[in-house]
Design a protein around this motif. Sequence first.
Motif, short mmCIF file in Angstrom:
data_model
loop_
_atom_site.label_atom_id
_atom_site.label_comp_id
_atom_site.label_asym_id
_atom_site.label_seq_id
_atom_site.Cartn_x
_atom_site.Cartn_y
_atom_site.Cartn_z
N SER A 220 -56.22 102.71 -71.55
CA SER A 220 -57.56 102.18 -71.32
C SER A 220 -57.93 101.24 -72.46
O SER A 220 -57.35 101.29 -73.54
N LEU A 221 -58.93 100.41 -72.21
CA LEU A 221 -59.37 99.46 -73.22
C LEU A 221 -59.94 100.19 -74.44
O LEU A 221 -59.70 99.80 -75.59
N THR A 222 -60.67 101.28 -74.19
CA THR A 222 -61.26 102.05 -75.28
C THR A 222 -60.17 102.62 -76.19
O THR A 222 -60.26 102.56 -77.42
N SER A 223 -59.13 103.18 -75.57
CA SER A 223 -58.03 103.75 -76.36
C SER A 223 -57.30 102.66 -77.14
O SER A 223 -56.86 102.88 -78.27
N PHE A 224 -57.18 101.47 -76.53
CA PHE A 224 -56.54 100.37 -77.25
C PHE A 224 -57.34 99.98 -78.48
O PHE A 224 -56.77 99.80 -79.57
N TYR A 225 -58.67 99.85 -78.34
CA TYR A 225 -59.49 99.47 -79.48
C TYR A 225 -59.32 100.48 -80.62
O TYR A 225 -59.20 100.11 -81.79
N MET A 226 -59.31 101.77 -80.26
CA MET A 226 -59.17 102.79 -81.29
C MET A 226 -57.80 102.70 -81.96
O MET A 226 -57.69 102.77 -83.18
N LYS A 227 -56.75 102.52 -81.16
CA LYS A 227 -55.39 102.44 -81.70
C LYS A 227 -55.24 101.21 -82.61
O LYS A 227 -54.60 101.28 -83.67
N ALA A 228 -55.83 100.08 -82.21
CA ALA A 228 -55.67 98.83 -82.96
C ALA A 228 -56.49 98.81 -84.24
O ALA A 228 -56.08 98.23 -85.25
N LEU A 229 -57.64 99.47 -84.23
CA LEU A 229 -58.58 99.32 -85.33
C LEU A 229 -58.58 100.46 -86.33
O LEU A 229 -59.11 100.31 -87.44
N PHE A 230 -58.00 101.62 -85.97
CA PHE A 230 -58.15 102.75 -86.89
C PHE A 230 -57.34 102.55 -88.18
O PHE A 230 -57.60 103.21 -89.18
#
Length: 507
Positions: A220-230
């Motif tokens: 999902s887009l939300t999971s991608f944002y978390m993976k990319a930004l953490f």
Amino acid sequence: MLYIYHFSVAFAFVYILRFFHQRLSSLSMLRHVPGPKISSWVWGEEKVLYYNTPGVLYLDWHRTYGKVVKFTGAFGHQLLSITDPHAISFILGEGTYQFPKPKGVRAWFRTLLGEGILWVEGKEAHEKQRRTVGPALSPQSARNFTPVFYENATKMVAQWHRLFDAQHSDEIMIEMTNWAGRFALDTVGLATFSYDFDCLRGQPHALAETLDGLTNHEKSLTSFYMKALFWLLPSILHLGKKGQMIRKTRKELGDLATNILKDAEAVSDPNSKTLMSLMLRADKATAIVGMDEEQVAAQMRTIISAGYEPVSATIDWLFFELATHPEWQQAIRDEVSTVGDPTFDELNNCYPLLDAFFLETLRIHPPVLENHHEAAQTISIPLSEPIAGSGDLHLVIPKGTIISLPVNVIQKDKLIWGFDADVFRPERWVHRGARTSRELLAFSVGPRGCLGRNFAAAEIKALTVTLLRHFAFSCPHEIEAFQSFVIRPRVKGEGSSSLPLTVRRTL
């Protein structure tokens, strides 16, 4: 209020200056390291890595650019992917404590599990926790728990026979991912607390669903944002629905560990062999100040999590490979068709075909795709061969650089594994000569290597022996890999993890 505003602006300005100074310094020091052209000025390579088949881009990059590859993460931060054996040996061995987990990874473990052995860094602090947890996960501990592995495997067989009887057939479809997770969770529950989660009863189970729901999802887009930004903003782990799920999982695991800890009989029994009892006795024997309740809960959350997802994923992949290699399935079935349940030592030493198949499964399907580290300071690491265009056998890595050790690439290196390194071929272990499982990085190596490797191997082998004595497996679907927290199988094109196998009764 004006003072607070000015302070906030000044803090943000300093942070931005520091961020760009570090980025420019990193760009300058790593300018000679080859790698792919940036595909997105905002996300770097994070998006293509996230949405591609797990590990494929790492394989392509290293076969194109060599053993050290530079690529870009979100907002331009530089990462290195390293498969050079001398560099890996240094990072995981002599230089272990100079390459801690990245801040984002530590934040994930702290938020989800607490300040346990996966979170802790620093030689003294880590060794203290290792002395506490190590005895609970030792080979002797795994030896003691081998009967528990067979007990749960037998429960699983009984439940499957009920499914066959209910459908009045000797051949049915069984969703392996569901049962592998239940087996792993029940086993770690009995071994850790002498507590039966009773997942193998086959009914919906809240803890299993919570653990599964945290990571087993369609991209999902939300999971991608978390993976990319953490990597850059660890605090993102506290935000949104995902943050709520992390907190919920932590609370459920912590409540469970705390409640059982309060059971005075379970804790004080000097003859108890549960992992919790062994850990508490080791802590009492080695520590001046013992662990408090939260520290115990953190270690137990860690053991449950590590004993659930990586183990269940490995079981899934092993049975997928058995289902698609019927000749090996039959050969192993013949090999393990002995009287009685093999002991821990027999599982490790007396079944070369089973051992070869297990090791090849770990080689082709490592549950954790990447081993991540961060340079704690600017440091020079050794190389086995110079980077193209340079004669230097050392690489200077800037402080703060995130390093990925892509396990799938290392375990498919054709210089080590031969021209057919991409092929699942267990024979390579039967005729391995001096080759040992230490060549695999699936459990990592060195001071930070997985303490539970013996436990996991015996558990998976015991289940395999038991199921192969009763059932035959085939796979009618095309299966692909996808990345959640670990690398899971799924029917091609589907969302979450799935491995429906055709199972036939042989007894």
